[in-house]
Write an enzyme that holds these catalytic residues in place. Sequence first.
Site, PDB file in Angstrom:
ATOM      1  N   ASP A   1       0.944  -1.446  -0.068  1.00 34.82           N
ATOM      2  CA  ASP A   1      -0.085  -0.137   0.032  1.00 34.82           C
ATOM      3  C   ASP A   1       0.827   1.165   0.161  1.00 34.82           C
ATOM      4  O   ASP A   1       2.017   1.255   0.454  1.00 34.82           O
ATOM      5  CB  ASP A   1      -0.887  -0.077   1.266  1.00 34.82           C
ATOM      6  CG  ASP A   1      -1.947  -1.037   1.241  1.00 34.82           C
ATOM      7  OD1 ASP A   1      -2.561  -1.453  -0.068  1.00 34.82           O
ATOM      8  OD2 ASP A   1      -2.331  -1.649   2.269  1.00 34.82           O
TER       9      ASP A   1
ATOM     10  N   ASP B   1      -7.277  -1.284  -4.427  1.00 38.43           N
ATOM     11  CA  ASP B   1      -8.197  -0.966  -3.540  1.00 38.43           C
ATOM     12  C   ASP B   1      -9.052   0.244  -4.228  1.00 38.43           C
ATOM     13  O   ASP B   1     -10.375   0.135  -3.960  1.00 38.43           O
ATOM     14  CB  ASP B   1      -7.627  -0.384  -2.191  1.00 38.43           C
ATOM     15  CG  ASP B   1      -6.603  -1.560  -1.601  1.00 38.43           C
ATOM     16  OD1 ASP B   1      -6.974  -2.645  -1.728  1.00 38.43           O
ATOM     17  OD2 ASP B   1      -5.736  -1.015  -0.938  1.00 38.43           O
TER      18      ASP B   1
END
Length: 157
Positions: A120, A138
């Site tokens: 991330d 995401d």
Amino acid sequence: MNKYTLAGSLAFVVVILDQLTKIAVRDKMVLWASETIIPGYFNLVHVVNRGAAFGFLNSADISWQRMFFIVVTFAAMGAVALLLKSTSETDRLQVAGLGCILGGAVGNLIDRVLYHEVTDFLDFYIGSYHWPAFNVADIAICIGAFILIISMYRRKK
């Protein structure tokens, strides 16, 4: 373009963008590094997550979460395939939403299989409140879900 080609093309673009951005982050930033882009609002970070959204089951001492999320991802991909099969050829909005969700699922699945965790790097915050870091996959999943909601709402009318 038929619905399978559209969904597959969108999924492919999402996977490529997701993996290219994650490769860039892994190559250019040290793990746990943070670079301020917009002070007080946005950082680029390099973090990893063994769990799911919002750090659910993100713990090094849980040995089964990798396999759990791989199985859940395959189940979700199967559900997307079934929904796509039952979607009308003319419902481009629903097809696009399913393609985005599929691409996001595959993007994060690649990380889980290759690295045992998901990279991330987008960190939005206000003051000391940080939204959990996330990635392109995401974003695609969230946009896809939002598109599906819009599609369902439009069909009800």
